[in-house]
Each structure stands twice: as structure tokens, then as C-alpha cells.
Write a protein that holds these residues in place. Structure first.
Motif, PDB file in Angstrom:
ATOM      1  N   UNK A   1       3.120 -56.282  21.682  1.00  0.00           N
ATOM      2  CA  UNK A   1       2.999 -55.346  22.804  1.00  0.00           C
ATOM      3  C   UNK A   1       1.670 -54.588  22.752  1.00  0.00           C
ATOM      4  N   UNK A   2       1.269 -54.145  21.558  1.00  0.00           N
ATOM      5  CA  UNK A   2      -0.018 -53.449  21.435  1.00  0.00           C
ATOM      6  C   UNK A   2      -1.183 -54.387  21.770  1.00  0.00           C
ATOM      7  N   UNK A   3      -1.077 -55.639  21.363  1.00  0.00           N
ATOM      8  CA  UNK A   3      -2.145 -56.592  21.668  1.00  0.00           C
ATOM      9  C   UNK A   3      -2.251 -56.841  23.169  1.00  0.00           C
TER      10      UNK A   3
ATOM     11  N   UNK B   1      -5.419 -55.796  28.099  1.00  0.00           N
ATOM     12  CA  UNK B   1      -5.429 -55.354  29.495  1.00  0.00           C
ATOM     13  C   UNK B   1      -6.341 -54.160  29.729  1.00  0.00           C
ATOM     14  N   UNK B   2      -6.909 -53.596  28.668  1.00  0.00           N
ATOM     15  CA  UNK B   2      -7.758 -52.419  28.827  1.00  0.00           C
ATOM     16  C   UNK B   2      -9.022 -52.757  29.597  1.00  0.00           C
ATOM     17  N   UNK B   3      -9.558 -53.966  29.438  1.00  0.00           N
ATOM     18  CA  UNK B   3     -10.835 -54.311  30.065  1.00  0.00           C
ATOM     19  C   UNK B   3     -10.767 -54.239  31.580  1.00  0.00           C
ATOM     20  N   UNK B   4      -9.597 -54.495  32.176  1.00  0.00           N
ATOM     21  CA  UNK B   4      -9.482 -54.535  33.636  1.00  0.00           C
ATOM     22  C   UNK B   4      -8.794 -53.300  34.201  1.00  0.00           C
ATOM     23  N   UNK B   5      -8.696 -52.235  33.434  1.00  0.00           N
ATOM     24  CA  UNK B   5      -8.009 -51.033  33.899  1.00  0.00           C
ATOM     25  C   UNK B   5      -8.960 -49.851  33.855  1.00  0.00           C
TER      26      UNK B   5
END
Length: 289
Positions: free
Chosen positions: A98-100, A105-109
């Protein structure tokens, strides 16, 4: 009775057609009242349907097919809730997954720097629990590069986790020239361009390569040992074709292609003698011989 003009085909069980001269009595009006109610009710229904149909907007295809989508921020938060719930239950494998997913997904948020640093640090701690020391060191170091966005407790926790992972990996300090060269570790690009890198390796032999447009490719072999900090420098010289083209001497043009000066062109006029060809005297000029 109701007085109506005599029309063919008109009939009703409560209405009788009579000549116009017959008066409309109270009894005849009572018999005609149900028919009037039926007509009025029909007109009212038709009026209501017309208003409803006229005010109803047509359904567009994009409105019919549109489905409310969740924002990427909510997706990241869903992953974080699932990860924290799994970590609280001691399910480190589920928490790591889940953390991975949240970190990828951080790059597109549009999450903040603090949230991204927290996710990377928590992911590194999960990897440390699962004995994935290289990944743990990489994510914990990435989080500590943004330590200003973390709380003092988080900084201490992530720094302690990195200190536990470093004895099991080799820390390479790599310098590359030119700085825009792409670096590949064991054939896989690391994805970021810098002049200096801090890379973590599991024990064993690894191939470090660098390449850049217009440059020769460079590579070195690293024999990684745990708890060591080797250094490496890769300089990429210019490609042989471009350097040979730049250093090639100028080739002179052939003599036939050069244009003679005006004086030489005038001195090389053709010698023409008068008379028949058989009795033509020899030309005194050496150039005509």
C-alpha cells in the motif's frame, strides 16, 4: 337536452342532437355535464404533458456517460489508510504494497512535500522490517533529503532506520561529466540527472554505465561490499566522428578547379596561323607546341 347542429356521425350516450330551436333545459345540462368534464380533463392532461416535454432538456452523450472520478489525492489517501491499518495489525507485506502504491502515485498528484516525504519514510521503514535493505536505504535517504518538511520525531525515526540499513549495503558516490548524462545501473536507468549521485547497492558485482548525446559511452564495474562507501568518476569524451570531423585538415582544391588570374588567362591565348594546314609554319611559342 342540448341543441347541436345536425352533424352526421356525432353520437354520445348522454348527448342527443336536436334542432337549434330547442331550448337548453336544466335537465339537459345535467346530462351534458359528464362529457364536459371528460373534455376539460383531457385538455388539462394534454396541456401538462406539453409543458413537461417543452421544458425537459435533451440528455447529452457526455452527460449520460460521465462518471464521477476520484481525484488522485483521494487515491493516495486511500492507499495510506490501507497501509496504516495493515501496519497497525502487523501485516508488513500488505503495508509495504500500500505504501509503495501511494509513493508511485505521488508523481501525478498535487500532494505537498511533507506528505511525499512521510510516504517515502514510512515505505522505507516497512522495507527495513522486510529486510529489503537497499530499497529501505534509498527511500529513507530520499525522505531525509526533504527533512525540512518533516517533524523532529519523523526525522529521528527515519534517520535511525537509515542507520540500521547502511551496514547491509554499499554506498557509492558517483560523479558524471557531462551532468546531463543518463546513468544506468545493471542496464536500468535510474531516472534522474545530476552531477553527483548517492547510490545504494546490495553486495556483489554491478555495472555502472553513463551515456549522453554526442559522447562516447562510459562504464565501470563495481564490486560492492557491505558497509563501504566507494567513489567513482565517469567522464564521457566526445564521440570519435565529431572530433575527427572537427580536427580534419582542409583539403586543397585540384588545380583544374582553380580559377587562374586574369594575366595568366590572357597569356594562354590560342595561336592561330594563316595559310593552308600543310604549309603552316611552326609556331614560335613554346606554349603552342
Amino acid at each position: 337536452m342540448v341543441a347541436f347542429p345536425d352533424r352526421a356521425g356525432f353520437s354520445h350516450r348522454n348527448v342527443q342532437v336536436m334542432p337549434l330551436s330547442a331550448p337548453l333545459t336544466r335537465h339537459g345540462w345535467r346530462e351534458y355535464r359528464p362529457c364536459m368534464r371528460f373534455v376539460a380533463r383531457s385538455l388539462w392532461i394534454a396541456l401538462v404533458l406539453g409543458v413537461v416535454v417543452g421544458t425537459t432538456h435533451p440528455v447529452r452523450a457526455e452527460d449520460r456517460n460521465s462518471v464521477p472520478t476520484r481525484s488522485d489525492d483521494s487515491i493516495v489517501k486511500d492507499h495510506l489508510r490501507r497501509a496504516r491499518r495493515a501496519r497497525a495489525s502487523g501485516k508488513w507485506t500488505e503495508a509495504h504494497a500500500a505504501y509503495k502504491a501511494a509513493f508511485e502515485a505521488i508523481d501525478s498528484t498535487s500532494v505537498t512535500v511533507r506528505e511525499s516525504a512521510e510516504v517515502a519514510g514510512e515505505l522505507g521503514l516497512c522495507e527495513l522490517k522486510l529486510r529489503k535493505f537497499r530499497d529501505a536505504a534509498e527511500h529513507l535517504a530520499w525522505s531525509l533529503e526533504r527533512r525540512k518538511a518533516l517533524s523532529p520525531e519523523q526525522q529521528k525515526g527515519f534517520a535511525d532506520g537509515l542507520a540500521k540499513a547502511l551496514p547491509f549495503v554499499a554506498t557509492l558516490y558517483l560523479s558524471v561529466d557531462p551532468p546531463d548524462a543518463e546513468v544506468l545501473i545493471d542496464g536500468k536507468p535510474i531516472g534522474r540527472l545530476r552531477r553527483t549521485y548517492r547510490l545504494f547497492f546490495e553486495p556483489g558485482k554491478h555495472m555502472v554505465r553513463a551515456r549522453a548525446p554526442g559522447r562516447e559511452e562510459g562504464s565501470q564495474t563495481l564490486d560492492a561490499q557491505p558497509a563501504t562507501e566507494p567513489t567513482m568518476t565517469i567522464q564521457l569524451p566526445r564521440a570519435a566522428e565529431s572530433s575527427a570531423k572537427d580536427n580534419a585538415p582542409a583539403v586543397p582544391r585540384p588545380l583544374s578547379a582553380r580559377r587562374l588570374p586574369g594575366s595568366q588567362r590572357r597569356g594562354r591565348r590560342r595561336c592561330v596561323s594563316r595559310g593552308s594546314p600543310s604549309r603552316r609554319p611552326p609556331c614560335p611559342r613554346a606554349a603552342c607546341s
